[in-house]
Motif scaffolding. Structure first.
Motif, PDB file in Angstrom:
ATOM      1  N   ILE A 142       1.066  -1.693   0.107  1.00 48.62           N
ATOM      2  CA  ILE A 142      -0.297   0.182  -0.438  1.00 48.62           C
ATOM      3  C   ILE A 142       0.991   1.096  -0.536  1.00 48.62           C
ATOM      4  CG2 ILE A 142      -0.393  -0.008   2.617  1.00 48.62           C
ATOM      5  CD1 ILE A 142      -3.014   1.000   2.012  1.00 48.62           C
ATOM      6  N   ASP A 143       0.444   2.624  -0.655  1.00 48.89           N
ATOM      7  CA  ASP A 143       0.849   4.167  -0.807  1.00 48.89           C
ATOM      8  C   ASP A 143      -0.030   4.790  -0.368  1.00 48.89           C
ATOM      9  OD1 ASP A 143       0.284   4.651  -2.911  1.00 48.89           O
ATOM     10  OD2 ASP A 143       1.734   3.095  -3.481  1.00 48.89           O
ATOM     11  N   ALA A 144       0.132   5.954  -0.270  1.00 50.35           N
ATOM     12  CA  ALA A 144      -0.561   6.996   0.005  1.00 50.35           C
ATOM     13  C   ALA A 144      -0.806   7.689  -1.094  1.00 50.35           C
ATOM     14  CB  ALA A 144      -0.332   7.872   1.240  1.00 50.35           C
ATOM     15  N   CYS A 145       0.156   8.036  -1.951  1.00 50.26           N
ATOM     16  CA  CYS A 145       0.330   8.439  -2.826  1.00 50.26           C
ATOM     17  C   CYS A 145       1.302   8.188  -3.803  1.00 50.26           C
ATOM     18  CB  CYS A 145       0.453  10.174  -2.720  1.00 50.26           C
ATOM     19  SG  CYS A 145       2.215  10.266  -2.652  1.00 50.26           S
ATOM     20  N   VAL A 146       1.380   8.154  -5.284  1.00 50.32           N
ATOM     21  CA  VAL A 146       3.224   7.636  -6.076  1.00 50.32           C
ATOM     22  C   VAL A 146       3.538   8.372  -6.154  1.00 50.32           C
ATOM     23  CG1 VAL A 146       2.720   6.207  -8.610  1.00 50.32           C
ATOM     24  CG2 VAL A 146       0.804   6.214  -7.466  1.00 50.32           C
TER      25      VAL A 146
END
Length: 505
Positions: A142-146
């Motif tokens: 998971i990430d919060a933005c690329v």
């Protein structure tokens, strides 16, 4: 885990009134935090955090509250020792390791096995390369933005089109052809991108109910797009007004913010970009279309740092925000596109209108005066905040619906009570961030997914107790209010929802 469960019981007793207030605004009764904690999810593998700033520090206590996992199966890699005391309080080891192009594969291979979870809460590490590695290794992600590698946001040798979130998103989605199936990789799921996509679906559902339109229990992508078209939604703003207040003044040559300072100024120097609607009559004078990818967005030939737009939220009212580049501007617009064959017949304009807290505004203005050269020091506001709320939601607009805002009104005192090491802004990020982690654990073979593609009911049910008041509010606001009274302006009075009317010149 015993300490965490005791801490949750205290939280419940102190926040009963806040939770009851949320019920009045949202309708459904959220599961009490004590009951949620008693239903902690089992996860038999390891979790590795990469990065431990505002997201990592605020997400860790929330994740451990809802996950039944020994803390010796959770580890943190960070580029510095910031947050080491926080990790120590939860019995989690933090190791100072800076990942780069040369070492990340070896470092991750030493620490992760198939079935494990990589929680990317970092800056300046390529999300695309981490996703590809996780797909090959059988690791959830998971990430919060690329994110790109360090320095790529400011590389003058790279064209603005390729320094955009549009380009980064296209690179991430292109991995689907290489990895058509595999472990779940949840892209861009914090507050925005992330939570706001679920807010859009909830707002569409509420507007449909008001219009007497039936909404299916299980809606597909094309159903949501058809619903938005039927409701006449022309523009969707992610409208955020951060009103949190610090008792300590900003100093010269200091960047102050309620979340990552480097993250903010890197976003601010990216091209201003937005999902581009089919109702728009013409491109802005410096608007540029992309010649690759889904073609759902455009960018302006200038940074978000120098682009202001008009917006509105229920509590603070009308405001001028910055058009900061964000992935949800593109993913929402793309998701709500209606096609007939090869022709696009409907798409809303979508973008982020952000007014940060007042000290961050001063920091942003100083940053602009320095021509995008970062200040010497930075400070994230958390414990020193003395009051105020962050009002984060989505503003859906069109001739049939007018302006309808749906979102979270969370004050800093409530945020602190609900979860330690958070302010209002970070908890609005971390609650949906953890919700998406739990969704991925429940759906470990979903492949590479975006927020719009997962169950919005799941995310909202989890996040609801942590978001303060969830409010749906109609407003009579349009970007034409009070215009052309003292000075002549070029505005489109026949169609208030043209993007040219929102721009602050």
């Amino acid at each position: 885990m015993g300490w965490l469960k005791c801490e949750v019981f205290v939280v419940v007793s102190r926040t009963a009134m806040a939770v009851q207030e949320t019920n009045r605004y949202y309708g459904d009764i959220p599961m009490p935090l004590k009951e949620v904690a008693s239903r902690a999810v089992e996860f038999p593998h390891h979790i590795l955090f990469v990065g431990f700033g505002a997201v990592g520090q605020g997400a860790l206590p929330l994740l451990l509250r809802h996950l039944a996992i020994p803390t010796d199966r959770v580890a943190i890699l960070s580029a510095d020792e910031d947050g080491k005391d926080v990790a120590r309080q939860f019995g989690v080891a933090l190791e100072v390791v800076r990942l780069d192009r040369d070492c990340y594969r070896e470092v991750l291979a030493q620490r992760l096995r198939p079935g494990d979870f990589l929680v990317n809460a970092s800056l300046n590490i390529s999300s695309v390369e981490l996703v590809a590695w996780c797909q090959q290794a059988g690791v959830l992600y998971i990430d919060a933005c690329v994110e790109p590698w360090a320095g790529e946001h400011m590389d003058a040798a790279v064209t603005p089109a390729l320094r955009s979130n549009y380009a980064y998103r296209e690179q991430a989605l292109a991995l689907r052809s290489q990895f058509p199936s595999g472990p779940t990789a949840m892209l861009m799921h914090g507050a925005n991108p992330g939570l706001v996509s679920h807010f859009v679906k909830e707002a569409l559902s509420q507007l449909a109910a008001e219009a007497g339109i039936d909404v299916l229990a299980s809606m597909r992508r094309e159903d949501w797009a058809q619903l938005a078209m039927r409701l006449g939604i022309r523009a969707i703003q992610v409208a955020e007004r951060d009103g949190q207040v610090s008792g300590r003044a900003k100093l010269p040559d200091e960047f102050v913010n309620t979340w990552s300072c480097p993250g903010f100024y890197e976003e601010a120097i990216q091209p201003a970009e937005l999902g581009w609607g089919t109702h728009e009559k013409c491109l802005p004078p410096d608007g540029r279309e992309h010649d690759f990818g889904c073609k759902a967005g455009i960018y302006l030939d200038r940074p978000g740092l120098s682009t202001r737009v008009r917006s509105w939220v229920p509590h603070h009212g009308a405001f001028h925000g910055w058009l900061i580049s964000h992935g949800e501007s593109l993913s929402i617009a793309d998701y709500l596109t209606v096609r007939e064959g090869a022709d696009v017949i409907y798409r809303p304009t979508c973008y982020y209108a952000y007014h940060p807290c007042d000290q961050a505004v001063l920091s942003l203005l100083e940053f602009a005066a320095r021509e995008g050269r970062p200040q010497s020091t930075c400070r994230v506001l958390r414990d020193e905040l003395v009051g105020g709320m962050d009002e984060l939601g989505v503003l859906l607009m069109g001739p049939k619906t007018g302006a309808y805002w749906y979102g979270s009104q969370l004050d800093v005192h409530t945020a602190r009570t609900l979860c330690p090491f958070n302010n209002a802004t970070t908890l609005q990020v971390n609650a949906p961030f953890v919700a998406a982690i739990l969704w991925a654990m429940a759906h470990p073979q979903a492949g590479i997914v975006e927020p719009e593609e997962i169950d919005h009911h799941f995310v909202l049910q989890f996040a609801r107790p942590y978001l303060g008041k969830l409010v749906g509010a109609h407003g009579h606001w349009t970007p034409l209010q009070g215009r052309s009274k003292l000075f002549a302006e070029e505005i489109d009075a026949a169609d208030p929802w043209q993007f040219t009317n929102f721009l602050v010149r």
